[in-house]
Scaffold this active site. Structure first.
Site, PDB file in Angstrom:
ATOM      1  CE  LYS A 152       0.822   2.013   3.250  1.00  0.00           C
ATOM      2  NZ  LYS A 152       2.119   2.585   3.705  1.00  0.00           N
ATOM      3  CE1 TYR A 199      -1.390   0.157   7.539  1.00  0.00           C
ATOM      4  CE2 TYR A 199      -0.180   2.202   7.296  1.00  0.00           C
ATOM      5  CZ  TYR A 199      -0.234   0.821   7.200  1.00  0.00           C
ATOM      6  OH  TYR A 199       0.854   0.128   6.772  1.00  0.00           O
TER       7      TYR A 199
HETATM    8  P1  NDP Z   1      12.632   1.670   1.819  1.00  0.00           P
HETATM    9  O1  NDP Z   1      13.157   2.938   1.262  1.00  0.00           O
HETATM   10  O2  NDP Z   1      13.238   1.206   3.092  1.00  0.00           O
HETATM   11  O3  NDP Z   1      12.801   0.486   0.760  1.00  0.00           O
HETATM   12  C1  NDP Z   1      12.489   0.627  -0.581  1.00  0.00           C
HETATM   13  C2  NDP Z   1      13.379  -0.306  -1.410  1.00  0.00           C
HETATM   14  O4  NDP Z   1      12.967  -0.181  -2.754  1.00  0.00           O
HETATM   15  C3  NDP Z   1      14.857   0.055  -1.397  1.00  0.00           C
HETATM   16  O5  NDP Z   1      15.557  -0.520  -0.327  1.00  0.00           O
HETATM   17  C4  NDP Z   1      15.317  -0.489  -2.720  1.00  0.00           C
HETATM   18  O6  NDP Z   1      15.545  -1.882  -2.579  1.00  0.00           O
HETATM   19  C5  NDP Z   1      14.093  -0.337  -3.616  1.00  0.00           C
HETATM   20  N1  NDP Z   1      14.166   0.811  -4.543  1.00  0.00           N
HETATM   21  C6  NDP Z   1      14.133   0.718  -5.898  1.00  0.00           C
HETATM   22  N2  NDP Z   1      14.195   1.920  -6.445  1.00  0.00           N
HETATM   23  C7  NDP Z   1      14.266   2.815  -5.461  1.00  0.00           C
HETATM   24  C8  NDP Z   1      14.374   4.219  -5.433  1.00  0.00           C
HETATM   25  N3  NDP Z   1      14.376   4.960  -6.562  1.00  0.00           N
HETATM   26  N4  NDP Z   1      14.468   4.840  -4.246  1.00  0.00           N
HETATM   27  C9  NDP Z   1      14.422   4.132  -3.104  1.00  0.00           C
HETATM   28  N5  NDP Z   1      14.335   2.776  -3.064  1.00  0.00           N
HETATM   29  C10 NDP Z   1      14.262   2.123  -4.245  1.00  0.00           C
HETATM   30  O7  NDP Z   1      11.078   1.858   1.944  1.00  0.00           O
HETATM   31  P2  NDP Z   1      10.037   1.057   2.846  1.00  0.00           P
HETATM   32  O8  NDP Z   1      10.498  -0.323   3.040  1.00  0.00           O
HETATM   33  O9  NDP Z   1       9.713   1.851   4.035  1.00  0.00           O
HETATM   34  O10 NDP Z   1       8.738   1.074   1.888  1.00  0.00           O
HETATM   35  C11 NDP Z   1       8.627   0.218   0.784  1.00  0.00           C
HETATM   36  C12 NDP Z   1       7.154   0.011   0.452  1.00  0.00           C
HETATM   37  O11 NDP Z   1       6.516  -0.606   1.556  1.00  0.00           O
HETATM   38  C13 NDP Z   1       6.356   1.276   0.175  1.00  0.00           C
HETATM   39  O12 NDP Z   1       5.375   1.002  -0.786  1.00  0.00           O
HETATM   40  C14 NDP Z   1       5.682   1.580   1.504  1.00  0.00           C
HETATM   41  O13 NDP Z   1       4.487   2.330   1.358  1.00  0.00           O
HETATM   42  C15 NDP Z   1       5.406   0.177   1.980  1.00  0.00           C
HETATM   43  N6  NDP Z   1       5.322   0.076   3.441  1.00  0.00           N
HETATM   44  C16 NDP Z   1       4.305  -0.639   3.972  1.00  0.00           C
HETATM   45  C17 NDP Z   1       4.176  -0.755   5.320  1.00  0.00           C
HETATM   46  C18 NDP Z   1       3.060  -1.555   5.887  1.00  0.00           C
HETATM   47  O14 NDP Z   1       2.895  -1.552   7.104  1.00  0.00           O
HETATM   48  N7  NDP Z   1       2.308  -2.288   5.082  1.00  0.00           N
HETATM   49  C19 NDP Z   1       5.110  -0.105   6.238  1.00  0.00           C
HETATM   50  C20 NDP Z   1       6.212   0.561   5.575  1.00  0.00           C
HETATM   51  C21 NDP Z   1       6.290   0.657   4.225  1.00  0.00           C
HETATM   52  P3  NDP Z   1      16.821  -2.619  -3.201  1.00  0.00           P
HETATM   53  O15 NDP Z   1      18.019  -1.943  -2.610  1.00  0.00           O
HETATM   54  O16 NDP Z   1      16.674  -4.010  -2.778  1.00  0.00           O
HETATM   55  O17 NDP Z   1      16.740  -2.429  -4.690  1.00  0.00           O
END
Ligand code: NDP
Length: 386
Positions: free
Chosen positions: A146, A234
């Protein structure tokens, strides 16, 4: 010596002068016997029967919450990681027994990988649509984080891709699989505290522009929107879950602090109100500026339910209070089952090729509403008919 046996080997030359007494005689104790499985258990599927999953984007949430959720799952097996960071992916692969690796450029090759049935997408929001559609075109089922996508058009394209591929598309609204939230909605729907009349929900945290996972959240091109997209969703989703009605209008105002350099591209806060055909209303606020909160209150004709916190990763509390002040029903601190429960529910949906409980259509509905909230807030609180 009755009741004991003598080890005959002890009588052999060199084995010692005295006979060795080793165990009670067999006849004196009953034989050990295997028994059938006692009762009915929710047993894990054997590994070969589980659905095979690729995780796309190994960021904070995927690594912190979802990978452990996959381990706890009964129906899923991690088989592939898709990442732009090969070292991290291989390190995690060694820890989770994952040996198939893709990056964003060769991602479409998953089409030829029979060790992937489902794809979980945990990328910044603006990348959800592209990777969901590519995964669906590759013939995989998709569970996407989401909020569903940046725009209504992207959400519609994702749904169309799922239909064209005859695959399931779910949006990872994990709270629908969290026991205390599920219990609260069940009690509301059963009328345990009369008719629901009003909802209020607060959802926020203080965003830190120098913390990498927060950086993209402040860039519209990657985040799609601001606090409402990220955490306000949420409370909005909970209101709609409880109301079971389609809202007829929305009003909203921004609560972004003036001149705060963090909020050049997305809103720092918004307060919203939905009106429903039956006359009920729901209101909420989201913020990137107030202290961490996920709180929801449901006010009904004969009592109220309070969830605080309502959407944490664990320890969610629910209190139901009747109007006559009989002792409240309290369900305190639920365990961390929502992640694995969500994964298992999606596996069941994918295996049967039936819609997941929190479908793409639900994700689209919420993005449409948030867009309407923004339109109202852009027009200083003008009523937007839906
Ligand atoms: P992060 O920034 O920690 O992780 C995002 C990951 O996406 C990065 O580590 C990277 O992985 C990849 N990525 C690819 N392109 C990009 C870019 N241009 N910039 C940044 N990252 C990129 O974010 P979150 O983990 O906090 O969030 C990820 C998703 O999860 C979002 O959609 C967020 O809304 C959702 N979320 C959901 C939650 C829930 O409770 N359901 C809680 C928190 C977040 P890699 O290095 O492996 O390529």
């Amino acid at each position: 010596m009755t009741g004991f046996t003598i080890d005959r080997r002890s009588l052999l030359v060199g084995a010692g002068a005295l006979p060795l007494v080793v165990s009670p005689a067999r006849a004196a104790t009953p034989e050990a016997q295997g028994q059938p499985l006692p009762g009915t258990f929710n047993l894990p599927d054997p590994p070969a029967k589980r659905l095979k999953w690729a995780v796309v984007g190994l960021g904070t949430f995927a690594v912190g919450q979802m990978l452990p959720g996959f381990v706890a799952s009964h129906r899923a097996r991690l088989t592939a990681f898709v990442s732009g960071s090969p070292d991290k992916a291989h390190d995690l692969g060694a820890r989770y027994g994952v040996s198939r690796f893709y990056d964003y450029s060769n991602f479409d090759r998953i089409a030829d990988d029979s060790d992937i049935d489902c794809v979980y997408i945990a990328l910044p929001v603006a990348l959800h649509a592209e990777y969901a559609i590519r995964a669906l075109k590759a013939g995989k089922h998709v569970l996407c984080e989401k909020p569903m996508a940046s725009t209504v058009a992207e959400c519609e394209a994702m749904i169309a891709a799922a239909k064209a591929a005859n695959r399931q598309l779910g949006i990872a609204y994990r709270v629908h699989f969290e026991p205390n939230n599920v219990d609260a909605i069940k009690r509301l729907r059963a009328g345990e505290i009369g008719d629901l009349r009003y909802f209020s929900g607060e959802a926020g945290f203080v965003v830190n522009p120098s913390y990498p996972p927060h950086k993209w959240r402040l860039q519209k091109a990657l985040a799609g929107g601001g606090s409402m997209y990220d955490i306000g969703i949420y409370a909005l989703n909970a209101a709609l879950w409880a109301m079971d009605e389609v809202p007829v209008s929305v009003t909203a105002v921004y609560s972004t602090p003036a001149n705060d350099p963090r909020f050049k591209e997305v809103e720092g806060g918004v307060e919203w109100r939905l009106r429903f055909p039956s006359g009920i209303s729901a209101q909420g606020s989201s913020s990137y500026c107030y202290t961490y909160a996920t709180r929801q209150r449901f006010f009904a004709s004969q009592g109220s339910i309070s969830m605080d916190p309502a959407s944490d990763y664990s320890q969610i509390n629910m209190t139901m209070q009747h109007a006559d002040l009989t002792p409240a029903i309290i369900r305190a601190g639920s365990p961390t089952v929502q992640f694995s429960a969500q994964i298992d529910a999606f596996c069941a949906a994918a295996a049967a090729n039936q819609p997941h409980l929190t479908s793409g259509e639900m994700g689209l509905r919420d993005i449409r509403l948030i867009q309407a909230i923004y339109r109202s807030a852009d027009a200083e609180g003008q009523i937007i008919k839906l």
